[in-house]
Design an enzyme around this catalytic site. Structure first.
Site: not given
Length: 675
Positions: A359, A88
């Site tokens: 319950s 690069e």
């Protein structure tokens, strides 16, 4: 005359050149001066947020739009660094952001083609583009890029820029940065890349789709060979390494983060939501913020919970499960299952679904009752009962399957057998508003109507608030906040949040909380069998420790919540569309899951008993009469009372029966003598 024109032309050309140079120098000076005044640009970019379990094992990575795993330059292989620079930007360490030779070459080509297509970007320019700009090819973007490039070179070292570049460049397939690419393609960290692998990856950024070995391996191999040749020519690798790299067969993992199985995915979603609230940020910002989040998840318990659900629930059913385990001493959520299949439904049924608890809501009622004069042996009639309400309507609750004692029963039996008539009578006696207040004391935040049926859990609540409420009984009445996060560390290593581990405020009366806990152990105690079996009889034989709990069932919901001093767990089952559970086995799933998980989870936990506070006494009681048990009683159970409220009398019913049996036996013996 010709010579004069030539001199005039030369002077004009010279002036033009001088003018262009002056403009260039002024422009360059303006760029550098402006860059200096603007200061260093922010290098922060999206980073994956990592989630850890209690033993600091990675349980997941959350990300924003880009999949990125940041690593320092020292954690990258030398080969990938060298291959990238050679490919690069060979002059990276020799320029100050711009490679003038490459720029001039690109300008010439652009002039010839009358376009802006030719690129001559240095690594620094690419990094600036990745950080702050788009990849649009325009003059405006190039000017902005120049400003950022100068600022990067002016205020940051070459190593900082190189590290940032390698962590930001796109390698295709959703992978940003060398670590993400290394994991995606080869399932290994960037520090372990071979020469062949490094050369392959270094060739991808120029055309992530075009040079991807997954799209065209031959083309990618040719580019890899070119990069390896450059490395050899520059003396970075020797001939042996070159030959070995060419021969190496590359095996691609395609380890996409989206395809990985997540650990406790519903839990992870809850963590991100909680972190966003704690940090005052959006969830997407947390996911891409590069945080390290240390959670309360116990991976062993999570696995046990998932295994127990899979083992218990039939695979073909559409029935859903929501389950949660919490450490009652801290409020830390140690295991969470928001549904049976996250990929099918990410909806979290432990935190977002509101269902009727049945319950399992009764403990809040009986806490209020104990606070208002009830004791474990308080007796009320269990028989079909109608209640005339203030508006003139009549409310008639019923027991399970229409079973009743048709005689007075104790509070201990009412809880163990889950007698509905006893509960509604108690609610009417105390006043429904008192039950609402009691539930709020336990941390229930859902809207609760003050009606008689609230005693039977007809309001809707979520699993998390119910489990943390029970946790307050397990820890002796201290306030408890269910949470998933212990600590958050930002990308700079700074701790930005730490959970306070101090014990919560005493919200419940300690003695009353203990008395209720002891009563709730009765659901597993067959000594309390009466007109029907205790509600936990189906799993009581599986339990090796003392647990307290309460189950709850409606037409469309099944609950089981129970605890030890070390762990509280709640399990809900039902259909998302609220259809009735018509199979008996479906209603039994919650108890089976709860019992199996609790027993497995407690194998690694110390044996602990619920400790009685001062001012509480334990006495053997006959469950039927509620009086002190004698050797003649068929069964007895140690029940706890606040000192001064314990019964003084002894049970005589069984003594009289025993005495009558003895008299009858003597008469029969005498009769036989004279036959």
């Amino acid at each position: 005359m010709g010579k004069g024109k030539y001199n005039l032309g030369s002077k004009l050309l010279l002036k033009l050149i001088v003018w262009l140079v002056a403009v260039f120098l002024l422009g360059a000076g303006a760029i550098y001066l402006t860059s200096f005044l603007l200061g260093p640009p922010d290098l922060q970019m999206d980073q994956n947020t990592i989630l850890y379990s209690t033993n600091e094992e990675v349980i997941g990575e959350e990300r924003g739009p880009e999949y990125r795993q940041w690593v320092e330059l020292s954690e990258m292989s030398e080969e990938i660094i060298a291959a990238t620079l050679l490919t690069e930007d060979q002059n990276f360490y020799n320029h100050h952001g711009f490679d003038l030779k490459r720029i001039m070459g690109a300008i010439v080509k652009d002039i010839k083609t009358w376009s802006l297509k030719e690129g001559a970007s240095t690594l620094t320019q690419q990094y600036a583009r990745n950080l702050y700009l788009t990849h649009e090819k325009s003059l405006t973007r190039k000017i902005k890029e120049a400003f950022y490039t100068v600022r990067l070179e002016m205020f940051y070292s070459k190593e900082d820029i190189l590290e940032g570049y390698l962590n930001s460049i796109y390698y295709g397939h959703g992978a940003y940065g060398i670590e993400a690419a290394s994991n995606y393609f080869f399932n290994k960290p960037a520090t372990d890349l071979t020469v062949a692998e490094a050369a392959m990856l270094a060739g991808i950024p120029k055309g992530p789709t075009y040079y991807s070995p997954l799209n065209d391996e031959e083309r990618a191999r040719n580019r890899q060979k070119q990069i390896l040749t450059n490395l050899l020519d520059k003396g970075i690798i020797d001939q042996k390494s070159f030959d070995s790299a060419l021969r190496q067969e590359l095996i691609y993992a395609k380890n996409s983060p989206n395809s990985q199985e997540k650990t406790a995915p519903h839990f992870q979603d809850t963590v991100i939501k909680e972190a966003a609230e704690l940090l005052g940020r959006k969830q997407k910002e947390v996911r891409a913020g590069g945080y390290s989040i240390y959670t309360t998840l116990n991976t062993k318990q999570q696995k046990l919970l998932e295994q127990q659900v899979e083992k218990t629930v039939q695979p073909e059913t559409e029935l859903e499960i929501g389950a949660l385990a919490v450490d009652p001493s801290t409020g830390g959520i140690t295991a969470m299952l928001g549904g049976r299949d996250y990929n099918q439904s990410p909806f979290n049924r432990t935190t977002s679904a509101k269902r009727m608890p049945g319950s399992s809501f009764k403990p809040f009622l009986y806490y209020a009752a104990l606070e208002n004069g009830y004791t474990p042996n308080t007796m009320l009639m269990s028989k079909p009962t109608s209640f005339e309400l203030a508006d003139g309507n009549v409310y008639q609750p019923s027991n399970f399957n229409g079973y009743y004692a048709n005689e007075p029963i104790t509070l201990a039996q009412a809880i163990a057998l889950s007698d509905n008539v006893y509960a509604v009578k108690t609610n009417m006696y105390l006043g429904p508003e008192r039950l609402v207040d009691a539930a709020k004391e336990f941390g229930i935040t859902s809207k609760l109507p003050a009606v008689p049926s609230l005693a039977l859990g007809t309001a809707t609540v979520n699993v998390k608030e119910m489990v943390t409420a029970y946790g307050m009984l397990a820890n002796g009445g201290h306030e408890l906040q269910g949470h998933t996060i212990e600590k958050i560390v930002d990308r700079e290593g700074k701790t930005v949040y730490k959970h306070k581990t101090k014990k919560g405020k005493q919200k419940l009366d300690q003695k009353t909380a203990f008395l209720l806990t002891q009563l709730m152990t009765g659901m597993f105690d067959r000594e309390l069998d009466g007109y029907m079996s205790v509600t936990g009889s189906s799993v009581s034989d599986q339990l090796s420790r003392i647990y307290a709990g309460k189950s709850g069932t409606t037409n469309s919901d099944s609950w089981m919540i129970g605890y030890s001093p070390s762990l509280v767990t709640g399990v809900w089952a039902g259909y998302d569309d609220n259809r009735p559970m018509e199979k008996v086995a479906e209603s039994a799933y919650t108890k089976q899951i709860w019992a199996g998980f609790m027993e497995a989870a407690h194998e690694e936990l110390p044996v602990e008993n619920f400790t009685a506070p001062s001012g509480v006494v334990g006495i053997p009681i006959d469950p039927v009469t509620g009086l002190r048990a004698t050797p003649y009683c068929e069964s007895s159970r140690v029940m706890y009372f606040e000192k001064g409220t314990e019964p003084e009398g002894y049970c005589t019913e069984h003594y009289q029966k025993e005495d009558k049996d003895e008299e009858k036996s003597m008469v029969e013996q005498l009769f036989n003598l004279f036959r």
